[in-house]
Motif scaffolding. Structure first.
Motif, short mmCIF file in Angstrom:
data_model
loop_
_atom_site.label_atom_id
_atom_site.label_comp_id
_atom_site.label_asym_id
_atom_site.label_seq_id
_atom_site.Cartn_x
_atom_site.Cartn_y
_atom_site.Cartn_z
N GLN A 48 32.03 29.40 38.51
CA GLN A 48 31.46 29.23 39.96
C GLN A 48 32.05 29.99 41.30
O GLN A 48 31.96 29.77 42.25
N SER A 49 32.94 30.91 40.76
CA SER A 49 33.83 31.63 42.12
C SER A 49 33.74 32.97 41.91
O SER A 49 32.90 33.54 40.71
N ASN A 50 33.69 33.75 43.01
CA ASN A 50 34.00 35.11 42.88
C ASN A 50 34.68 35.72 43.92
O ASN A 50 35.11 34.90 44.81
N LEU A 51 34.93 36.90 43.94
CA LEU A 51 35.57 37.69 45.06
C LEU A 51 34.67 38.39 45.77
O LEU A 51 33.63 39.02 45.41
N PHE A 94 36.98 28.53 50.83
CA PHE A 94 37.54 30.10 50.68
C PHE A 94 39.11 30.21 50.63
O PHE A 94 39.58 29.11 51.10
N LEU A 95 39.35 31.23 50.13
CA LEU A 95 40.76 31.65 50.01
C LEU A 95 40.91 32.98 50.42
O LEU A 95 40.32 34.05 49.76
N VAL A 96 41.59 33.20 51.56
CA VAL A 96 41.77 34.92 51.91
C VAL A 96 42.83 35.51 50.93
O VAL A 96 43.69 34.83 50.60
N ARG A 97 42.07 36.52 50.27
CA ARG A 97 42.87 37.39 49.50
C ARG A 97 43.97 38.47 50.34
O ARG A 97 45.11 38.63 50.18
N SER A 98 43.25 39.21 51.31
CA SER A 98 43.90 40.19 52.10
C SER A 98 43.02 40.16 53.15
O SER A 98 41.71 39.77 53.30
N GLU A 115 39.16 40.50 52.03
CA GLU A 115 38.88 40.34 50.59
C GLU A 115 39.02 38.63 50.47
O GLU A 115 39.87 38.28 50.99
N LEU A 116 37.92 37.98 50.14
CA LEU A 116 37.74 36.52 50.05
C LEU A 116 37.66 36.04 48.51
O LEU A 116 36.50 36.61 47.95
N PHE A 117 37.90 34.99 48.17
CA PHE A 117 37.67 34.37 47.01
C PHE A 117 36.93 33.35 47.59
O PHE A 117 37.29 32.53 48.29
N PHE A 118 35.88 32.85 46.71
CA PHE A 118 34.93 31.58 47.15
C PHE A 118 34.77 30.95 46.11
O PHE A 118 34.55 31.47 44.76
N PHE A 119 34.78 29.49 46.16
CA PHE A 119 34.62 28.53 45.11
C PHE A 119 33.49 27.80 45.47
O PHE A 119 33.40 27.15 46.51
N ILE A 163 43.20 32.72 59.85
CA ILE A 163 43.56 32.43 58.50
C ILE A 163 43.81 33.90 57.83
O ILE A 163 43.26 34.89 57.48
N GLY A 164 45.10 33.87 57.28
CA GLY A 164 45.58 35.11 56.66
C GLY A 164 45.72 34.94 55.08
O GLY A 164 45.24 33.92 54.31
N PRO A 165 46.17 35.75 54.24
CA PRO A 165 46.11 36.00 52.99
C PRO A 165 47.12 34.77 52.27
O PRO A 165 48.20 34.30 52.91
N GLY A 166 46.53 34.05 51.19
CA GLY A 166 47.15 33.06 50.52
C GLY A 166 46.56 31.82 51.14
O GLY A 166 46.80 30.61 50.54
N GLN A 167 45.96 31.66 52.50
CA GLN A 167 45.67 30.38 53.03
C GLN A 167 43.86 29.98 52.66
O GLN A 167 43.15 31.03 52.54
N THR A 168 43.72 28.77 52.42
CA THR A 168 42.44 28.46 52.09
C THR A 168 41.69 27.93 53.53
O THR A 168 42.64 27.57 54.32
N PHE A 169 40.47 27.62 53.57
CA PHE A 169 39.71 27.23 54.66
C PHE A 169 38.50 26.59 53.93
O PHE A 169 37.88 27.13 53.03
N ALA A 170 38.10 25.49 54.74
CA ALA A 170 36.72 24.92 54.51
C ALA A 170 36.73 23.76 53.28
O ALA A 170 35.66 23.24 53.03
N GLU A 171 37.83 23.69 52.71
CA GLU A 171 37.65 22.56 51.37
C GLU A 171 37.46 21.20 52.14
O GLU A 171 36.98 20.55 51.32
N ALA A 172 37.85 20.95 53.28
CA ALA A 172 37.85 19.53 53.44
C ALA A 172 36.21 19.20 54.09
O ALA A 172 35.83 18.25 54.08
#
Lengths: 238, 238
Positions: free
Chosen positions: A31-34, A54-58, A107-111, A78-87
């Motif tokens: 259920q994820s993508n870039l 989300f997780l910032v890739r770059s 670039e962002l990964f989303f879950f 929010i920079g690379p490696g950091q996640t946000f909105a999971e709470a």
């Protein structure tokens, strides 16, 4: 599966996924993508329904709040490696409490939140990762409120610099990864006040400024000015 | 077991314990007790090691931060039925991020954090209660930062009034449960500004004041002034 093997390995290292069993990790990946955003593109708006985190890739994402009169306040960068909105997954109503926008090509990964919650139900260890994560954010926000209400702009700026040291060399440096006006808004001061305080710190021999790199010439003295309690890196806000 | 049967029944109703199996509830009770504080007595200080969390039974606890110069800022006012410091269990270092003091004679239940964490390890459902709890607090703090930085004192005071309505009658009332100066500090305004805004709202026919009870004569108009997003009760801060 839509995320390539290479990216999967990258994601696997992140603290949010490190402890997951393979099966659980794979079912989240389905259920994820870039995705990518152009500079100034909006990711979501305050009040939008939140079904992803989300997780910032770059690149870089700015989280901000705005008043009906159009006042904006940067609440996080929010920079690379950091996640946000999971709470937000656990917030009543399931709506984003802030706006978000890319400040450069990003670039962002989303879950998918539901897929992740399913795994939380199955994994107690993952719940503990989440609770630690949220408590760190809580402490960061408490510190921020304290800085906003009992400390002045100079304190906040010094605290920001000490919290963003790149390395633990004898002569620590801070690379400013956002524009002056974004950092000023993050610290709830005007860009003019930001510049004035920086000049003063430079004049006093506490820092030197070389383009975007600030060298903390007398870090101990800076720590003394703000006291013990704020010597930590700010954690993200949601 | 040190808490009497009557109190046990009372605790059992609380959302934190409601879903626990009997065995888990009982093993937390073994490490719990009821204690009392006199007016102005300190419960803990910022930086103290945190091995307990609390539930106010009667009375009131003020949570506040203080700067090295002695400035104090009320970050929360905790009344009967409310818990606090449970998120501290997960914070790195395990230290209280604020000071706490009773504002009147106060009865408190306290619970051993380690015993509670043991139960969290055993109960996924309890983890979800905790995550929901922490996300509510996160959202409350985000709202507070937004109010502090993009809204003015009048907005904050109106938001406070609307968030503390006692009932949903046509003519809603707010009973002030703390002193004027405590509420002012909670909202990061001076007591003088607090009084000035209250008088102005009264003069404009928006509220009426009868001792500690404020009647919101035109609640819809008050909501209009602050916009949609702040119409919720503030949640506790840690």
């Amino acid at each position: 599966m839509s995320i390539s093997k290479l990216f999967q390995q990258e994601l696997r290292q992140h603290y949010l996924f490190r402890r997951l069993p393979d099966e659980a990790f794979n079912s989240i990946l389905v259920q994820s993508n870039l995705t990518s955003l152009k500079r100034n593109e909006t990711l979501f708006e305050q009040g939008d329904e939140a079904s992803r985190f989300f997780l910032v890739r770059s690149g870089q994402i700015m989280l901000f709040q705005s008043s009906p009169e159009g006042n904006e306040k940067v609440v996080d960068i929010i920079g690379p490696g950091q996640t946000f909105a999971e709470a937000v997954m656990f917030m009543e109503g399931n709506r984003f409490p802030v706006n978000s926008r890319a400040t450069c090509n990003t670039e962002l990964f989303f879950f998918d939140s539901k897929a992740f919650i399913k795994q939380l139900h199955k994994s107690n260890a993952l719940c503990f990762v989440m609770m630690a994560d949220m408590s760190t954010r809580l402490k960061g926000l408490l510190t921020e409120i304290s800085e906003l209400t009992i400390y002045n702009a100079k304190h906040r700026l010094i605290s920001y610099l000490l919290g963003h040291i790149n390395d633990l060399q004898e002569q620590p440096t801070v690379k400013l990864t956002a524009t002056k006006s974004m950092i000023a808004s993050r610290l709830s001061i005007t860009p003019e006040t930001f510049s004035r305080i920086m000049s003063k710190l430079k004049k006093e021999g506490l820092i030197s400024i070389d383009d975007e790199t600030i060298t903390l010439i007398q870090p101990e003295k800076l720590k003394e000015i703000i006291g013990e309690q704020f010597l930590h890196k700010k954690s993200g806000c949601m």
